[in-house]
Design a protein around this motif. Structure first.
Motif, PDB file in Angstrom:
ATOM      1  N   ARG A  42      41.474  43.187  21.888  1.00  0.00           N
ATOM      2  CA  ARG A  42      41.074  43.612  23.233  1.00  0.00           C
ATOM      3  C   ARG A  42      42.187  44.424  23.889  1.00  0.00           C
ATOM      4  O   ARG A  42      41.932  45.460  24.501  1.00  0.00           O
ATOM      5  CB  ARG A  42      40.718  42.398  24.087  1.00  0.00           C
ATOM      6  N   GLU A 223      27.472  32.111  16.258  1.00  0.00           N
ATOM      7  CA  GLU A 223      28.897  31.828  16.418  1.00  0.00           C
ATOM      8  C   GLU A 223      29.767  33.084  16.370  1.00  0.00           C
ATOM      9  O   GLU A 223      30.919  33.064  16.800  1.00  0.00           O
ATOM     10  CB  GLU A 223      29.379  30.839  15.346  1.00  0.00           C
ATOM     11  N   LYS A 224      29.226  34.194  15.864  1.00  0.00           N
ATOM     12  CA  LYS A 224      30.022  35.419  15.811  1.00  0.00           C
ATOM     13  C   LYS A 224      30.106  36.116  17.169  1.00  0.00           C
ATOM     14  O   LYS A 224      30.960  36.991  17.363  1.00  0.00           O
ATOM     15  CB  LYS A 224      29.416  36.396  14.798  1.00  0.00           C
ATOM     16  N   SER A 225      29.256  35.755  18.093  1.00  0.00           N
ATOM     17  CA  SER A 225      29.190  36.466  19.367  1.00  0.00           C
ATOM     18  C   SER A 225      30.515  36.459  20.106  1.00  0.00           C
ATOM     19  O   SER A 225      30.992  37.490  20.581  1.00  0.00           O
ATOM     20  CB  SER A 225      28.096  35.873  20.250  1.00  0.00           C
ATOM     21  N   ASN A 226      31.137  35.291  20.211  1.00  0.00           N
ATOM     22  CA  ASN A 226      32.398  35.196  20.942  1.00  0.00           C
ATOM     23  C   ASN A 226      33.491  36.006  20.254  1.00  0.00           C
ATOM     24  O   ASN A 226      34.319  36.643  20.919  1.00  0.00           O
ATOM     25  CB  ASN A 226      32.821  33.735  21.088  1.00  0.00           C
ATOM     26  N   TRP A 227      33.511  35.965  18.912  1.00  0.00           N
ATOM     27  CA  TRP A 227      34.506  36.733  18.173  1.00  0.00           C
ATOM     28  C   TRP A 227      34.325  38.228  18.420  1.00  0.00           C
ATOM     29  O   TRP A 227      35.287  38.949  18.663  1.00  0.00           O
ATOM     30  CB  TRP A 227      34.389  36.428  16.684  1.00  0.00           C
ATOM     31  N   LEU A 229      32.786  39.731  21.039  1.00  0.00           N
ATOM     32  CA  LEU A 229      33.070  40.071  22.433  1.00  0.00           C
ATOM     33  C   LEU A 229      34.561  40.049  22.736  1.00  0.00           C
ATOM     34  O   LEU A 229      35.027  40.766  23.628  1.00  0.00           O
ATOM     35  CB  LEU A 229      32.326  39.114  23.360  1.00  0.00           C
ATOM     36  N   SER A 230      35.310  39.251  21.986  1.00  0.00           N
ATOM     37  CA  SER A 230      36.748  39.142  22.240  1.00  0.00           C
ATOM     38  C   SER A 230      37.504  40.420  21.917  1.00  0.00           C
ATOM     39  O   SER A 230      38.665  40.574  22.313  1.00  0.00           O
ATOM     40  CB  SER A 230      37.340  37.989  21.412  1.00  0.00           C
ATOM     41  N   GLU A 234      36.062  44.159  29.195  1.00  0.00           N
ATOM     42  CA  GLU A 234      34.874  44.126  30.047  1.00  0.00           C
ATOM     43  C   GLU A 234      34.926  45.276  31.046  1.00  0.00           C
ATOM     44  O   GLU A 234      36.019  45.740  31.396  1.00  0.00           O
ATOM     45  CB  GLU A 234      34.793  42.783  30.767  1.00  0.00           C
ATOM     46  N   HIS A 236      31.198  44.956  29.159  1.00  0.00           N
ATOM     47  CA  HIS A 236      30.683  45.292  27.834  1.00  0.00           C
ATOM     48  C   HIS A 236      29.498  46.238  27.954  1.00  0.00           C
ATOM     49  O   HIS A 236      28.669  46.109  28.846  1.00  0.00           O
ATOM     50  CB  HIS A 236      30.266  44.023  27.094  1.00  0.00           C
ATOM     51  N   GLN A 241      25.667  44.837  23.791  1.00  0.00           N
ATOM     52  CA  GLN A 241      24.818  43.693  24.111  1.00  0.00           C
ATOM     53  C   GLN A 241      23.503  43.713  23.344  1.00  0.00           C
ATOM     54  O   GLN A 241      22.895  42.663  23.113  1.00  0.00           O
ATOM     55  CB  GLN A 241      24.555  43.659  25.613  1.00  0.00           C
ATOM     56  N   LEU A 246      24.940  40.333  18.172  1.00  0.00           N
ATOM     57  CA  LEU A 246      25.166  39.676  19.467  1.00  0.00           C
ATOM     58  C   LEU A 246      23.977  38.816  19.865  1.00  0.00           C
ATOM     59  O   LEU A 246      24.123  37.821  20.570  1.00  0.00           O
ATOM     60  CB  LEU A 246      25.449  40.726  20.543  1.00  0.00           C
TER      61      LEU A 246
END
Length: 426
Positions: A42, A223-227, A229-230, A234, A236, A241, A246
């Motif tokens: 990020r 479970e991949k969503s947080n990885w 988005l990280s 922001e 996003h 999305q 996602l």
């Protein structure tokens, strides 16, 4: 301390004035000189966006201490051979359109078939064949390919010192290519239409980047969503999305057997793609979470908040309909097929041969391709779509498949193409 630059295409945020830019640079420089966690994607994204803001015209020299520091810290992999990102940009601006194919000895026969098929389809674009050193593609094979009209052979090691394995070469070949607009193809890609039509696709015209969807596999695993988005500052984007990964519709997003990129419009995004494929913890994580380099193309562009398009049609399977005795279900197993906006077969991967394994007899057996099935109508089981409906190729498509087969000439006993080529060991 972190900072975010919001690009100018967000109309609700005003553009920074020159004075504000100078103030930001003077304030940010001491922070940028601090060590950066190499796993903080990020923050890398934030700094890459800042560099794109202060260096908007790639062919102009990078100016100021801030620009120099960012260039060195972000894109050191470019500086080793090119000296600057500006020199890299100047190497391809004005280079027109062309095809980039990466191959080694193992898939060389498929690359030859691809070139022959492109010419049969009246695709006259110049072609670059990229390989990773003499052990990857031997001299006999490089000499053979040079006999083709408008085909050049290039060693990626002449352009980058980055350690690369297998698929790693693909993004670097795009970056180093002499073409300004690149059609990147896997060696085992087979087209049923002239691929030049893709440059006229509305998504490519609008955004300068056109991708194809991979199969939607393993849905419901979010479970991949947080990885994901990280990795991005922001707010996003709507693009991000809406991705199937996602929305937990698939564990894969992009099929990299064919993609189009306008390098002038996506210069900074491509630099980020290269960074993602340099050895290090980020590359290792991406390889663990995804499959090869393919997802890095959209991730790199998203890091810079650069627009891209996916062909709206999901893929399908191309082959023949069989009956699975064990599961008692009809299924269509074969090649992963992709379709244009008009719904017609455009290309498929996995070559025209029945197998790609180096010692497999079926290298000399041509696939029986008579029907196709669509993901949105069936159910995936590996490369098989089950339960139908199954659609027969029309007469013109069947004739094209036969023409494509006629171009494939390989002798598995002698391990040679005609004319002879050395062994295909890597």
């Amino acid at each position: 301390m972190t900072f975010t630059y919001v690009p100018r295409n967000r109309t609700e945020i005003r553009t920074l004035s020159v004075l504000e830019s100078l103030g930001l640079a003077n304030y940010a420089l001491p922070k940028i000189l601090d060590d950066l966690n190499p796993q903080d994607v990020r923050e890398i994204s934030r700094r890459a966006r800042l560099f794109a803001h202060i260096h908007p015209i790639p062919t102009r020299p990078v100016t100021g201490e801030l620009g120099s520091v960012l260039e060195k810290n972000l894109y050191g992999y470019v500086l080793d051979k090119y000296g600057s990102v500006t020199a890299l940009a100047r190497s391809f601006i004005g280079g027109g359109r062309g095809v980039v194919i990466t191959t080694g000895n193992l898939y060389f026969q498929f690359a030859v078939h691809l070139i022959r098929s492109l010419r049969m389809l009246n695709c006259d674009l110049p072609v670059e064949i990229w390989y990773n050193g003499a052990k990857d593609l031997n001299t006999t094979n490089t000499d053979f390919i040079k006999n083709f009209h408008q085909v050049k052979v290039k060693n990626i090691r002449d352009h980058f010192s980055v350690k690369m394995e297998t698929w790693d070469i693909k993004p670097f070949a795009v970056i180093a290519s002499a073409f300004e607009e690149v059609l990147l193809l896997d060696a085992d890609t087979v087209f049923a239409q002239n691929p030049e039509v893709l440059f006229n696709d509305e998504g490519y015209i609008k955004n300068g980047a056109l991708f194809f969807n991979d199969r939607s596999l393993f849905p419901g695993q979010g479970e991949k969503s947080n990885w994901i988005l990280s990795m991005f500052p922001e707010p996003h984007s709507i693009r991000l999305q809406n991705l199937r990964m996602l929305q937990a519709k698939s564990q894969y997003e992009l099929e990299a057997g064919c993609l189009l990129l306008d390098k002038r419009r996506h210069f900074h995004g491509l630099l980020a793609v290269g960074w993602l494929n340099c050895p290090g913890p980020i590359k290792d994580t991406i390889r663990e979470e995804t499959h090869g380099e393919k997802e890095t193309f959209w991730i790199g562009l998203e890091m810079l908040d650069e627009s891209y398009s996916f062909m709206p049609n999901l893929p399908g399977s191309l082959g023949t309909v069989t009956y699975n005795e064990g599961d008692r279900v009809e299924e269509l197993c074969g090649k992963l097929a992709h379709f244009g906006r008009d719904g017609k077969l455009l290309w498929f991967n996995d070559a025209i041969a029945a197998s790609k394994l180096p010692e497999d007899y079926f290298l000399n057996v041509l696939s029986d391709l008579t029907h196709y099935a669509l993901e949105r109508e069936g159910e995936w089981e590996a490369l098989c779509l089950r339960k139908g409906p199954f659609h027969k190729l029309d007469e013109d498509q069947l004739k094209m498949i036969e023409k494509l087969k006629s171009l494939y000439r390989f002798n598995p006993i002698e391990r040679t193409l005609k004319p002879p080529v050395e062994d295909f060991e890597q």
